[in-house]
Design a protein around this motif. Structure first.
Motif, PDB file in Angstrom:
ATOM      1  N   UNK A 162       0.799  -1.230   0.000  1.00 30.93           N
ATOM      2  CA  UNK A 162       0.000   0.000   0.000  1.00 30.93           C
ATOM      3  C   UNK A 162       0.834   1.285   0.000  1.00 30.93           C
ATOM      4  N   UNK A 163       2.024   1.317   0.670  1.00 33.72           N
ATOM      5  CA  UNK A 163       2.775   2.580   0.614  1.00 33.72           C
ATOM      6  C   UNK A 163       3.316   2.927  -0.772  1.00 33.72           C
ATOM      7  N   UNK A 164       3.056   2.076  -1.771  1.00 38.18           N
ATOM      8  CA  UNK A 164       3.413   2.426  -3.148  1.00 38.18           C
ATOM      9  C   UNK A 164       2.777   3.768  -3.512  1.00 38.18           C
ATOM     10  N   UNK A 165       1.568   3.995  -2.971  1.00 37.83           N
ATOM     11  CA  UNK A 165       0.949   5.307  -3.128  1.00 37.83           C
ATOM     12  C   UNK A 165       1.566   6.173  -2.034  1.00 37.83           C
ATOM     13  N   UNK A 166       2.255   7.233  -2.441  1.00 35.13           N
ATOM     14  CA  UNK A 166       2.967   8.070  -1.467  1.00 35.13           C
ATOM     15  C   UNK A 166       2.007   8.569  -0.399  1.00 35.13           C
ATOM     16  N   UNK A 167       2.447   8.506   0.822  1.00 35.15           N
ATOM     17  CA  UNK A 167       1.612   8.984   1.917  1.00 35.15           C
ATOM     18  C   UNK A 167       1.500  10.509   1.854  1.00 35.15           C
ATOM     19  N   UNK A 168       0.315  11.011   2.089  1.00 39.32           N
ATOM     20  CA  UNK A 168       0.108  12.462   2.039  1.00 39.32           C
ATOM     21  C   UNK A 168      -0.254  12.978   3.418  1.00 39.32           C
ATOM     22  N   UNK A 169       0.272  14.134   3.742  1.00 38.54           N
ATOM     23  CA  UNK A 169       0.047  14.712   5.069  1.00 38.54           C
ATOM     24  C   UNK A 169      -0.717  16.024   4.967  1.00 38.54           C
ATOM     25  N   UNK A 170      -1.169  16.474   6.126  1.00 41.12           N
ATOM     26  CA  UNK A 170      -1.839  17.777   6.232  1.00 41.12           C
ATOM     27  C   UNK A 170      -0.905  18.729   6.956  1.00 41.12           C
ATOM     28  N   UNK A 171      -0.896  19.966   6.485  1.00 38.50           N
ATOM     29  CA  UNK A 171      -0.038  20.960   7.127  1.00 38.50           C
ATOM     30  C   UNK A 171      -0.883  22.208   7.388  1.00 38.50           C
ATOM     31  N   UNK A 172      -0.907  22.631   8.642  1.00 37.24           N
ATOM     32  CA  UNK A 172      -1.703  23.803   9.024  1.00 37.24           C
ATOM     33  C   UNK A 172      -0.825  25.039   9.159  1.00 37.24           C
ATOM     34  N   UNK A 173      -1.404  26.182   8.797  1.00 31.15           N
ATOM     35  CA  UNK A 173      -0.658  27.438   8.852  1.00 31.15           C
ATOM     36  C   UNK A 173      -1.448  28.501   9.600  1.00 31.15           C
ATOM     37  N   UNK A 174      -0.687  29.396  10.235  1.00 28.08           N
ATOM     38  CA  UNK A 174      -1.272  30.594  10.816  1.00 28.08           C
ATOM     39  C   UNK A 174      -0.360  31.754  10.442  1.00 28.08           C
ATOM     40  N   UNK A 175      -0.939  32.790   9.861  1.00 25.83           N
ATOM     41  CA  UNK A 175      -0.153  33.976   9.517  1.00 25.83           C
ATOM     42  C   UNK A 175      -0.610  35.137  10.391  1.00 25.83           C
ATOM     43  N   UNK A 176       0.364  35.798  11.026  1.00 25.55           N
ATOM     44  CA  UNK A 176       0.043  36.962  11.866  1.00 25.55           C
ATOM     45  C   UNK A 176       0.936  38.132  11.468  1.00 25.55           C
ATOM     46  N   UNK A 177       0.464  39.333  11.829  1.00 28.80           N
ATOM     47  CA  UNK A 177       1.254  40.525  11.520  1.00 28.80           C
ATOM     48  C   UNK A 177       2.214  40.829  12.673  1.00 28.80           C
ATOM     49  N   UNK A 178       2.867  41.963  12.552  1.00 34.32           N
ATOM     50  CA  UNK A 178       3.845  42.409  13.540  1.00 34.32           C
ATOM     51  C   UNK A 178       3.300  42.401  14.971  1.00 34.32           C
ATOM     52  N   UNK A 179       1.987  42.729  15.091  1.00 33.46           N
ATOM     53  CA  UNK A 179       1.369  42.799  16.417  1.00 33.46           C
ATOM     54  C   UNK A 179       0.699  41.509  16.838  1.00 33.46           C
TER      55      UNK A 179
END
Ligand SMILES: [Cu+2]
Length: 222
Positions: free
Chosen positions: A27-44
């Motif tokens: 089964x790992x012949x199909x590359x494993x895919x992951x989730x990546x979460x992001x948070x963007x904030x300003x200077x403050x």
């Protein structure tokens, strides 16, 4: 009889074990895919919408180009959406939903184009963005109108929402160069960047910009 039965059971057990191992390794012949979460904030530390986060694999080829289509409408005397990320080779439509005419123009080296004055309901032929980079789109009739198109070679990109939050899923495990770009960086200042190894254990990525976004210009009252 008894030893035979014992052997038979043992054999059956071993066969099942081999079968399970085969299934697990195939089964790992199909590359494993992951989730990546992001948070963007300003200077403050306040959330930043309209940040494009994109991941370019290092040491892995990019998947084959899929041409996509995007729309940047003119409505309520603004371009909508303000920020659009597309893959290189994609086309963008610029329909006019306003009562007023608009005149769409880009001076950007990445994609220079002009759609001369056109009225409500008109959908001019789409513009093809065939080179990666940043394109700033203006309306020559309304100087506050501006849209940004980020043309990317990688298909792994996402834009932060009102809460500064975004998620990339279906990201194959591996090493990536991650970048975060905001329209206030324009086409000169570099995007924030970091290298990351993506797998199931990847922690959320927080981006902090060293400025506070300039509010989007709109038609001045009166
Ligand atoms: Cu206009």
């Amino acid at each position: 009889m008894k030893p035979f039965l014992q052997n038979y059971r043992l054999l059956k057990h071993r066969l099942l074990l081999v079968l399970a191992m085969l299934l697990a390794t195939s089964s790992p012949m199909l590359a494993h895919a992951a989730k990546l979460n992001f948070l963007a904030v300003d200077k403050n530390g306040n959330p930043m919408p309209d940040v494009v986060v994109y991941a370019t694999p290092t040491g892995m080829p990019l998947p084959a180009t899929e041409k996509t289509e995007a729309t940047i409408a003119q409505s309520d005397m603004q371009f909508s959406p303000y920020v659009t990320a597309i893959r290189t080779g994609s086309q963008v439509k610029f329909p006019n939903y306003d009562k007023m005419e608009h005149h769409v123009k880009s001076f950007s080296a990445v994609k220079e184009f002009e759609i001369k004055t056109y009225e409500r309901g008109v959908v001019p032929p789409p513009v093809i963005f065939d080179k990666p980079g940043i394109v700033i789109v203006y309306c020559l009739l309304h100087n506050w109108m501006r849209a940004y198109v980020l043309v990317l070679d990688t298909p792994y990109f996402v834009k932060t929402d009102q809460n500064g939050v975004a998620m990339l899923d279906k990201l194959p495990d591996g090493n990536y160069e991650l970048k975060a770009w905001h329209p206030n960086l324009g086409s000169i200042k570099p995007a924030l960047s970091q290298s990351i190894k993506v797998n199931d254990q990847s922690a959320p990525v927080k981006w902090q910009f060293d400025f506070v976004p300039v509010p989007r210009k709109s038609k001045s009252p009166g």
